[in-house]
Design a protein around this motif. Structure first.
Motif, mmCIF file in Angstrom:
data_model
loop_
_atom_site.group_PDB
_atom_site.id
_atom_site.type_symbol
_atom_site.label_atom_id
_atom_site.label_comp_id
_atom_site.label_asym_id
_atom_site.label_seq_id
_atom_site.Cartn_x
_atom_site.Cartn_y
_atom_site.Cartn_z
ATOM 1 N N LEU A 1 0.870 -1.182 0.000
ATOM 2 C CA LEU A 1 0.000 0.000 0.000
ATOM 3 C C LEU A 1 0.901 1.224 0.000
ATOM 4 C CD1 LEU A 1 -2.890 -0.442 2.614
ATOM 5 C CD2 LEU A 1 -3.138 -0.076 0.172
ATOM 6 N N ALA A 2 0.578 2.152 -0.879
ATOM 7 C CA ALA A 2 1.403 3.357 -0.918
ATOM 8 C C ALA A 2 1.029 4.315 0.202
ATOM 9 C CB ALA A 2 1.227 4.030 -2.279
ATOM 10 N N ILE A 3 -0.280 4.482 0.377
ATOM 11 C CA ILE A 3 -0.791 5.478 1.319
ATOM 12 C C ILE A 3 -1.697 4.755 2.313
ATOM 13 C CG2 ILE A 3 -2.133 7.608 1.491
ATOM 14 C CD1 ILE A 3 -1.491 7.524 -1.761
ATOM 15 N N PRO A 4 -1.672 5.127 3.595
ATOM 16 C CA PRO A 4 -2.605 4.490 4.537
ATOM 17 C C PRO A 4 -4.047 4.787 4.167
ATOM 18 C CG PRO A 4 -1.288 6.193 5.619
ATOM 19 C CD PRO A 4 -0.757 6.047 4.254
ATOM 20 N N ARG B 1 -3.844 12.114 0.674
ATOM 21 C CA ARG B 1 -3.952 11.441 -0.618
ATOM 22 C C ARG B 1 -4.602 10.078 -0.447
ATOM 23 N NH1 ARG B 1 1.383 10.610 -3.056
ATOM 24 N NH2 ARG B 1 0.193 9.825 -4.808
ATOM 25 N N GLN B 2 -5.171 9.574 -1.532
ATOM 26 C CA GLN B 2 -5.879 8.306 -1.494
ATOM 27 C C GLN B 2 -5.271 7.337 -2.484
ATOM 28 O OE1 GLN B 2 -9.936 9.479 -2.248
ATOM 29 N NE2 GLN B 2 -10.376 9.352 -0.069
ATOM 30 N N ASN B 3 -5.516 6.057 -2.242
ATOM 31 C CA ASN B 3 -4.982 4.993 -3.113
ATOM 32 C C ASN B 3 -5.883 4.773 -4.317
ATOM 33 O OD1 ASN B 3 -2.632 3.980 -1.762
ATOM 34 N ND2 ASN B 3 -3.990 3.249 -0.148
#
Lengths: 293, 457
Positions: free
Chosen positions: A24-27, B335-337
């Motif tokens: 996952l890049a971002i939580p 930011r979002q995934n």
């Protein structure tokens, strides 16, 4: 553990692992709030807070929820055993805001509505009794006067120190007076309405009779079919070698004893009586099993 | 007595019929039919109040001597004011009804998280559990006791229920504050209204029918055709992402609220597989390990379900308000995934249909001229976009560079299958040279030596 899947509780830990390994890049949006307000514990037993019965029979019952008992339960048991039909009276259990029980004052007698003092009556201290009655009724007129009210009134009288027999008899007498009044009121109102042209549908007794009639008709049809089946069975079991005339005599006998009740059954009897095994005509095939509805 | 019109038996027509707003609107439309309309009651004499004539209008038409078409707006305004004046003066007449429980208020004005009290939960029958023989022993710590002599039931602790409900409200508030998507699910009869209302307040999604198994795990198939849109921090739709969204599966929720856990065990399992936190209404016979945040309460009472759904919806509403206020002040959300790329300047205007047409024309042109395929800029961009990261295996879907830009996905040829010996008819396949005219049915032997086929791994 084998049977349990704890992944809903480990959602945050799983996301932390995914972040650590760059899957996952971002939580996700819930990551920080779930860290701040974590899920509660599962599969833990409640602590033993209240005293269980000492010397209890089973250790497995130590952690089971307790039976809740109140003093009113004994009063309810006694009252509804003596007046079982009070349980058939409908009772509204809907609550407004959850504090409905606090509204009712059980120090006021159950037949308070019937005891309005005369207008202008004053007590020794000079209190206007009728106005006092009005103010009490303004708050307490909505009290449901039913079996539960009897129990609450009895409980209140017991708490004031009266002996239990006196408390229960007082509450019962007040309730009986109130119930007598309201029943008379309803009866008179119904009579007045009928005398001025109102009409009512069938009452409970009439509806009960209609239901019973319907059941009886259904039973009668079933009974007729059963008799036909029984006669067929008896006819098939008959193995005597007799001429048709003898068979007819048998039929006539049977017809005489039974046929008086059911005309349909006697008709069926004659038909079956013709096909007797061992006779010259032989038996007609009527199926393997007796007819049942 | 409601006066709509007074029929004058002996009298002349007092006034011409005042035109109602609907009729005056019709007159502005040039319609021959309207002008040739003849009133069947013309011969009768009325003091008319119009279509929905009020007493005030009838009285007004009696008192005022003249009315014109231009004063029709004044008539409406006068009626409106008169109605409210009447309501204000006479509305309070009659008995003074004490405040009491109104069932529709749970939907029209649900309680807030601040209104959670034990009395509210008691009145909503949240403490009533199932028969003691049907319980799940894992719920022992949520149960207050047992009531009943012949068929005893469990009574759920209201303080425990209130505590868990407040915790769930914090979660919903926090998730919506950070721009998360909440899904409210309640598939029992009568739960539709409260589920929709809660979803509207939290600006999330709702479901009140059966959960189709695989909606999350097989989302590309089941929700492949659902509408998706890209919004900015101010909740305004942003155009230019249509082609990327075409290839994207539906968005997965960030939080799921389930109002009947026993029936929706598949939903809860899918959420566990996809690492989605869940909030569930836990009755005494439910399994508490199925959800992240249980709320021990009665799921059979509609009033209880409406209270809990309303409270959670209000929490979501508050979170959304906080998020919007922050966005207006200029503080962007995290930011979002979403794995979307910003649309390029030129492509934003071209529609996907036109783009595909342009590509096909280019392909036909290539076929005729036999030009070598160049690496298109779009090809590289497409590789990253149309692949969902969760679908990537060890190798991923590799698109050969020689293939060039293909706007649709193509299956890899099966080894030894029906098409193994067949030349694939494709305008953009050969690296050099032309395509022969045999079409699809040419076998390998007929092909010229030296001509290679691009093969997919």
């Amino acid at each position: 553990m084998g049977r349990y899947d704890f992944s809903p509780q480990r959602v945050h830990a799983h996301a932390t692992q995914l972040l650590a390994h760059k899957r996952l890049a971002i939580p996700p949006p819930w990551y920080s709030i779930i860290a701040f307000v974590p899920p509660s514990e599962r599969l833990t037993r409640p602590p033993l807070q209240r005293s269980q019965r000492p010397g209890g029979k089973k250790a497995s019952r130590l952690f089971k929820p307790l039976r809740l008992r109140y003093e009113e339960d004994r009063l309810r048991w006694e009252y509804f055993n003596d007046h079982p039909w009070e349980l058939a009276k409908p009772r509204v259990v809907l609550e407004d805001d959850g504090r409905d029980a606090e509204k009712w004052d059980w120090s006021i007698p159950l037949d308070h509505a019937l005891n309005r003092p005369k207008s202008g009556a004053t007590s020794e201290e000079g209190v206007q009794l009728d106005l006092e009655w009005d103010s009490i009724q303004a708050g307490q007129a909505g009290r449901p006067i039913n079996g539960e009210a009897v129990i609450q009134r009895t409980h209140h009288l017991l708490s004031t120190g009266l002996p239990s027999s006196l408390a229960s008899s007082t509450a019962l007498a007040e309730f009986a007076r109130h119930r007598h009044y309201t029943e008379t009121l309803l009866r008179v109102a119904r009579e007045e309405a009928i005398s001025t042209g109102a009409f009512f549908g069938p009452g409970p007794l009439e509806i009960g009779m209609q239901l019973e009639d319907r059941q009886y008709d259904g039973w009668k049809k079933w009974a007729e079919k059963e008799i036909v089946a029984l006669k067929q069975l008896q006819g098939s079991a008959y193995t005597g070698q007799e001429a048709e005339g003898g068979g007819q005599d048998v039929v006539a006998l049977e017809g005489g004893t039974v046929g008086g009740e059911e005309g349909v059954a006697s008709e069926e009897l004659q038909v079956v009586g013709g096909s007797v095994p061992g006779s010259r005509a032989g038996q007609e095939a009527r199926g393997g099993v007796a007819v049942h509805a | 007595m409601i006066l709509r019109s007074l029929l004058l038996r002996h009298g002349r027509l007092a006034l011409p019929k005042p035109p109602t707003p609907i009729r005056s609107w019709r007159r502005y439309l040039a319609s021959e039919v309207e002008q040739t309309y003849t009133n069947p009651h013309e011969d009768q004499q009325f003091i008319a109040g119009g279509i929905d004539g009020t007493k005030s209008q009838a009285i007004h038409s009696l008192t005022t001597p003249t009315t014109t078409a231009a004063s029709s707006d004044n008539q409406v305004k006068h009626d409106w004011e008169f109605f409210h004046h009447q309501k204000a003066t006479t509305g309070k007449l009659g008995s003074a009804i004490a405040p009491h429980y109104k069932p529709h208020e749970l939907l029209s004005n649900p309680p807030r998280p601040q209104d959670i009290t034990l009395e509210l939960l008691l009145a909503s029958q949240a403490h009533i559990g199932h028969s003691t023989s049907l319980w799940n022993p894992a719920n022992a710590k949520y149960i207050f006791g047992v009531r009943g002599q012949h068929d005893p039931i469990h009574i759920i602790s209201l303080d425990v229920a209130a505590a868990h409900l407040r915790r769930a409200c914090k979660i919903v508030h926090g998730v919506t504050e950070r721009g998360g998507l909440v899904l409210f699910v309640g598939s029992r009869e009568g739960q539709a209204h409260c589920v929709v209302k809660a979803a509207k307040m939290a600006q999330g999604c709702h479901l009140f029918t059966k959960w189709i198994p695989g909606t999350i795990t097989n989302g590309q198939q089941i929700l492949g055709k659902c509408r998706k849109r890209v919004v900015n921090h101010l909740d305004e739709e942003v155009p230019g992402f249509e082609d990327q969204l075409l290839q994207k599966a539906a968005v997965k929720p960030d939080l799921v609220v389930c109002l009947n856990m026993l029936e929706n065990y598949v939903l809860l399992h899918e959420c566990a597989l996809n690492n989605i936190p869940t909030i569930g209404l836990l009755d005494t016979d439910c399994n508490p390990t199925w959800v992240t945040y249980p709320i021990p309460a009665n799921d059979d009472s509609l009033r209880c379900v409406q209270v809990i759904a309303g409270v959670l919806g209000r929490a979501g509403e508050e979170g959304q308000a906080v998020r919007r206020a922050r966005a207006r002040r200029g503080r962007m959300p995290a930011r979002q995934n979403h794995e979307l790329e910003a649309p390029r300047e030129g492509e934003a205007d071209v529609r996907p249909l036109e783009r595909e047409m342009a590509l096909l024309l280019a392909a036909e042109a290539f076929e005729e001229e036999g030009v070598e395929v160049k690496e298109d800029e779009d090809g590289e961009g497409e590789e990253g976009e149309h692949v969902d990261s969760s679908l990537l295996g060890a190798e991923g879907l590799d698109v050969e560079e020689g293939e060039g830009a293909i706007p649709y996905e193509r299956d890899a040829p099966i080894e030894g299958g029906a098409n193994s010996g067949r030349v694939e008819f494709s305008p953009v396949v050969e690296q050099r040279g032309e395509i022969r005219d045999e079409g699809e049915w040419a076998t390998e032997g007929e092909r010229r030596p030296g001509q290679g086929r691009t093969e997919r791994p």
